[in-house]
Design a protein around this motif. Structure first.
Motif, PDB file in Angstrom:
ATOM      1  N   TYR A  69       0.599  -1.436   0.301  1.00  0.00           N
ATOM      2  CA  TYR A  69      -0.026  -0.635  -0.893  1.00  0.00           C
ATOM      3  C   TYR A  69       0.571   1.241  -0.046  1.00  0.00           C
ATOM      4  O   TYR A  69       0.449   1.745  -0.831  1.00  0.00           O
ATOM      5  CB  TYR A  69      -1.106  -0.167   0.722  1.00  0.00           C
ATOM      6  CG  TYR A  69      -1.820  -0.983   1.193  1.00  0.00           C
ATOM      7  CD1 TYR A  69      -3.169  -1.593   0.212  1.00  0.00           C
ATOM      8  CD2 TYR A  69      -1.954  -2.000   2.234  1.00  0.00           C
ATOM      9  CE1 TYR A  69      -3.708  -2.099  -0.007  1.00  0.00           C
ATOM     10  CE2 TYR A  69      -2.954  -2.875   2.161  1.00  0.00           C
ATOM     11  CZ  TYR A  69      -4.279  -3.017   0.841  1.00  0.00           C
ATOM     12  OH  TYR A  69      -5.145  -3.616   1.124  1.00  0.00           O
ATOM     13  N   CYS A  72       2.374   1.790  -3.492  1.00  0.00           N
ATOM     14  CA  CYS A  72       1.598   2.370  -4.470  1.00  0.00           C
ATOM     15  C   CYS A  72       1.195   4.236  -3.946  1.00  0.00           C
ATOM     16  O   CYS A  72       0.755   4.852  -4.642  1.00  0.00           O
ATOM     17  CB  CYS A  72       0.116   1.431  -4.153  1.00  0.00           C
ATOM     18  SG  CYS A  72      -1.075   2.079  -5.383  1.00  0.00           S
ATOM     19  N   ARG A  73       1.230   4.095  -2.589  1.00  0.00           N
ATOM     20  CA  ARG A  73       1.159   6.050  -2.333  1.00  0.00           C
ATOM     21  C   ARG A  73       2.444   6.314  -3.256  1.00  0.00           C
ATOM     22  O   ARG A  73       2.007   7.475  -3.378  1.00  0.00           O
ATOM     23  CB  ARG A  73       0.720   5.943  -1.583  1.00  0.00           C
ATOM     24  CG  ARG A  73       0.617   7.027  -0.406  1.00  0.00           C
ATOM     25  CD  ARG A  73       0.634   7.519   0.505  1.00  0.00           C
ATOM     26  NE  ARG A  73       2.334   7.427   1.099  1.00  0.00           N
ATOM     27  CZ  ARG A  73       2.645   8.757   0.922  1.00  0.00           C
ATOM     28  NH1 ARG A  73       2.533   9.315   0.277  1.00  0.00           N
ATOM     29  NH2 ARG A  73       4.031   8.202   1.537  1.00  0.00           N
ATOM     30  N   LYS A  76       2.199   6.771  -6.542  1.00  0.00           N
ATOM     31  CA  LYS A  76       0.973   7.226  -7.060  1.00  0.00           C
ATOM     32  C   LYS A  76       1.426   8.914  -7.099  1.00  0.00           C
ATOM     33  O   LYS A  76       0.824  10.273  -7.881  1.00  0.00           O
ATOM     34  CB  LYS A  76      -0.477   7.027  -6.697  1.00  0.00           C
ATOM     35  CG  LYS A  76      -0.878   5.699  -7.620  1.00  0.00           C
ATOM     36  CD  LYS A  76      -0.560   5.456  -9.009  1.00  0.00           C
ATOM     37  CE  LYS A  76      -1.119   4.205  -9.535  1.00  0.00           C
ATOM     38  NZ  LYS A  76      -1.003   4.452 -11.050  1.00  0.00           N
ATOM     39  N   GLU A  98      -9.633  -5.095  -0.487  1.00  0.00           N
ATOM     40  CA  GLU A  98      -9.177  -4.630  -2.316  1.00  0.00           C
ATOM     41  C   GLU A  98     -10.208  -3.135  -2.633  1.00  0.00           C
ATOM     42  O   GLU A  98      -9.123  -2.712  -3.325  1.00  0.00           O
ATOM     43  CB  GLU A  98     -10.566  -5.298  -3.274  1.00  0.00           C
ATOM     44  CG  GLU A  98      -9.894  -6.938  -3.260  1.00  0.00           C
ATOM     45  CD  GLU A  98     -10.922  -7.746  -3.911  1.00  0.00           C
ATOM     46  OE1 GLU A  98     -11.410  -7.130  -4.496  1.00  0.00           O
ATOM     47  OE2 GLU A  98     -10.568  -8.733  -3.953  1.00  0.00           O
ATOM     48  N   LYS A  99     -10.713  -2.438  -2.008  1.00  0.00           N
ATOM     49  CA  LYS A  99     -11.193  -1.304  -2.168  1.00  0.00           C
ATOM     50  C   LYS A  99      -9.803   0.107  -1.615  1.00  0.00           C
ATOM     51  O   LYS A  99      -9.870   0.588  -1.809  1.00  0.00           O
ATOM     52  CB  LYS A  99     -12.467  -1.193  -1.123  1.00  0.00           C
ATOM     53  CG  LYS A  99     -12.864   0.705  -1.191  1.00  0.00           C
ATOM     54  CD  LYS A  99     -14.204   0.587  -0.240  1.00  0.00           C
ATOM     55  CE  LYS A  99     -15.074   2.324  -0.732  1.00  0.00           C
ATOM     56  NZ  LYS A  99     -14.035   2.856  -0.233  1.00  0.00           N
ATOM     57  N   ARG A 100      -9.579  -0.413  -0.602  1.00  0.00           N
ATOM     58  CA  ARG A 100      -8.445  -0.204  -0.267  1.00  0.00           C
ATOM     59  C   ARG A 100      -7.126   0.336  -1.465  1.00  0.00           C
ATOM     60  O   ARG A 100      -7.065   1.061  -1.903  1.00  0.00           O
ATOM     61  CB  ARG A 100      -7.759  -0.227   1.194  1.00  0.00           C
ATOM     62  CG  ARG A 100      -6.393   0.838   1.429  1.00  0.00           C
ATOM     63  CD  ARG A 100      -5.814  -0.734   3.068  1.00  0.00           C
ATOM     64  NE  ARG A 100      -4.968   0.855   3.329  1.00  0.00           N
ATOM     65  CZ  ARG A 100      -3.915   0.224   4.651  1.00  0.00           C
ATOM     66  NH1 ARG A 100      -3.903  -1.207   4.672  1.00  0.00           N
ATOM     67  NH2 ARG A 100      -2.753   0.413   4.439  1.00  0.00           N
ATOM     68  N   LEU A 102      -7.914   0.111  -3.975  1.00  0.00           N
ATOM     69  CA  LEU A 102      -8.092   0.067  -5.339  1.00  0.00           C
ATOM     70  C   LEU A 102      -8.442   1.898  -5.325  1.00  0.00           C
ATOM     71  O   LEU A 102      -7.900   3.075  -5.940  1.00  0.00           O
ATOM     72  CB  LEU A 102      -9.902  -0.017  -5.986  1.00  0.00           C
ATOM     73  CG  LEU A 102      -9.761  -0.966  -6.036  1.00  0.00           C
ATOM     74  CD1 LEU A 102     -10.640  -1.936  -6.843  1.00  0.00           C
ATOM     75  CD2 LEU A 102      -9.307  -1.569  -7.724  1.00  0.00           C
ATOM     76  N   ASP A 103      -8.616   2.558  -3.803  1.00  0.00           N
ATOM     77  CA  ASP A 103      -8.859   3.917  -3.874  1.00  0.00           C
ATOM     78  C   ASP A 103      -7.532   4.366  -3.929  1.00  0.00           C
ATOM     79  O   ASP A 103      -7.294   6.059  -4.266  1.00  0.00           O
ATOM     80  CB  ASP A 103      -9.362   3.919  -2.376  1.00  0.00           C
ATOM     81  CG  ASP A 103     -10.878   3.419  -2.376  1.00  0.00           C
ATOM     82  OD1 ASP A 103     -11.694   3.514  -3.187  1.00  0.00           O
ATOM     83  OD2 ASP A 103     -11.593   3.410  -1.464  1.00  0.00           O
ATOM     84  N   MET A 104      -6.567   3.649  -3.195  1.00  0.00           N
ATOM     85  CA  MET A 104      -4.712   4.820  -3.875  1.00  0.00           C
ATOM     86  C   MET A 104      -4.204   4.118  -5.242  1.00  0.00           C
ATOM     87  O   MET A 104      -3.781   4.933  -5.379  1.00  0.00           O
ATOM     88  CB  MET A 104      -3.968   3.924  -2.948  1.00  0.00           C
ATOM     89  CG  MET A 104      -4.273   3.859  -1.239  1.00  0.00           C
ATOM     90  SD  MET A 104      -3.428   2.245  -0.174  1.00  0.00           S
ATOM     91  CE  MET A 104      -1.900   3.987  -0.137  1.00  0.00           C
ATOM     92  N   GLY A 105      -5.409   3.720  -6.483  1.00  0.00           N
ATOM     93  CA  GLY A 105      -4.310   3.871  -7.360  1.00  0.00           C
ATOM     94  C   GLY A 105      -4.290   2.865  -8.641  1.00  0.00           C
ATOM     95  O   GLY A 105      -4.379   2.731  -9.668  1.00  0.00           O
TER      96      GLY A 105
END
Length: 369
Positions: A69, A72-73, A76, A98-100, A102-105
């Motif tokens: 995570y 990814c942050r 992005k 999964e939502k977390r 996808l929300d991060m990009g």
């Protein structure tokens, strides 16, 4: 069109702390793609932000130190890697996780243990999407450059048109020297000073001030139609001669309109030039020319030019007069507040009179008294 060999040339970065998973992914992908591997989030970031950036990142979620995570942050939020698609590799199947991501990009999830056909299909799909997005971005950048270039060309044509027309008037009266340049800067300074005034704010945005600056050189273009014996007379004009001189306001406006008719269209960028040319000798009290307008019936552009033009005429040498000092010119303009000039424009002029004096000195034909 997307390059035919894009998939053959694409580079995949696999970031996973599991040697077995890295090996499996490498074996699966190496036949079709260039594969780079990293066994930690820190190493993955270093590779991703290097000189040869990947086209897609397969990123494990659960890693020591820097987890997926955070990787990814960082990818992005960095302009160099923002557009690289990230697919998470995870054994977690909870919707919140999964939502977390996808929300991060991230663009997708692949769950462990891997299905080779699913991995290959999703990698291929997201590489195609990235290629399409890259193509569109390149096209948009190209179009933006073309629009900027053409806008610049159109602006240059407008500026050249105004300056070419203004130069015609300037050649008739060599004694005016830098008068055109000075009045441009006087106009800009006055308009800027009045930009927040309730009466003027709606009319004096940045675009209007720029156009005032560019249009100012045309204020005396009508003098091309005045005979030399009057225009260059080294003495006071007779009443009859003055009547001829006064026609330069209408002659200037007519010259611009004639150019528009020749082109077959009304040119918006010349609207302000026509106002200045035709009305800058009108007076606030209605005793001016050519139409005897008064007060707010006189266009703002012409009211500003009236002050700028008179101030410059007073402090400059002419064939018919010697220059007067700045302070004396200011006093004359103040005395004509509410007579020749809009009172609020005079107040603005008084407030920035030092700026007028600085402009006069910077663009002086000779030392200004």
């Amino acid at each position: 069109m997307l390059p035919a060999d894009f998939m053959d040339r694409a580079t995949i970065l696999v970031v996973d702390d599991s040697p077995d998973d890295v090996w499996l992914m490498s074996e699966l992908l190496k036949a079709d793609y260039r594969v780079k591997v990293a066994n930690s989030g820190e190493r993955g970031l270093k590779i991703a932000m290097g000189n040869e950036r990947p086209d897609l990142v397969l990123l494990d979620v659960m890693m020591p130190d820097i987890d997926g995570y955070e990787v990814c942050r960082q990818l992005k939020t960095d302009s160099r890697t923002h557009d690289i698609p990230v697919i998470f590799l995870t054994s977690k199947t909870r919707m919140a996780e999964e939502k977390r991501g996808l929300d991060m990009g991230a663009v997708d999830y692949i769950t462990k243990p891997f299905s080779p056909s699913i991995v290959l299909a999703r990698v291929k799909a997201h590489l195609r999407l990235k290629s399409s997005a890259d193509f569109l971005r390149d096209q948009n950048r190209f179009l933006e450059r073309e629009v900027a270039k053409r806008t610049k060309d159109v602006t240059a044509v407008k500026d050249v048109t105004i300056l070419a027309m203004a130069s015609l008037a300037e050649t008739r009266d060599l004694m005016t020297g830098n008068h055109i340049r000075r009045t441009q800067y006087y106009m800009s300074a006055l308009a800027t000073a009045l930009q927040d005034h309730p009466r003027f704010a709606p009319l004096l945005d940045e675009a209007a001030i720029t156009m005032l600056f560019k249009s100012a050189p045309l204020h005396d273009i009508g003098k091309i139609g005045i005979p030399d014996c009057i225009l260059l007379k080294p003495g006071r004009l007779t009443p009859e001669e003055f009547e001829v001189m006064k026609t330069h306001a209408a002659l200037g406006r007519n010259a611009i309109e004639s150019a528009e008719r020749w082109l077959g269209t009304r040119l918006e960028f010349l609207t302000m030039a026509k106002e200045i040319t035709h009305y800058h000798h009108e007076r606030w009290d209605g005793d001016g020319y050519p139409e005897g307008l008064s007060g707010d019936d006189i266009p703002v552009s012409a009211r500003l030019m009236a002050v700028a033009d008179v101030y410059d005429a007073l402090i400059s040498r002419r064939v018919y007069k010697e220059p007067i000092p700045h302070a004396e010119a200011v006093d004359i303009i103040i005395r004509d507040k509410g007579g020749r000039f809009d009172p609020d424009v005079v107040d603005a002029f008084v407030g920035i009179q030092d700026e007028f004096r600085a402009i006069a000195r910077q663009y002086a034909d000779r030392p200004t008294p």
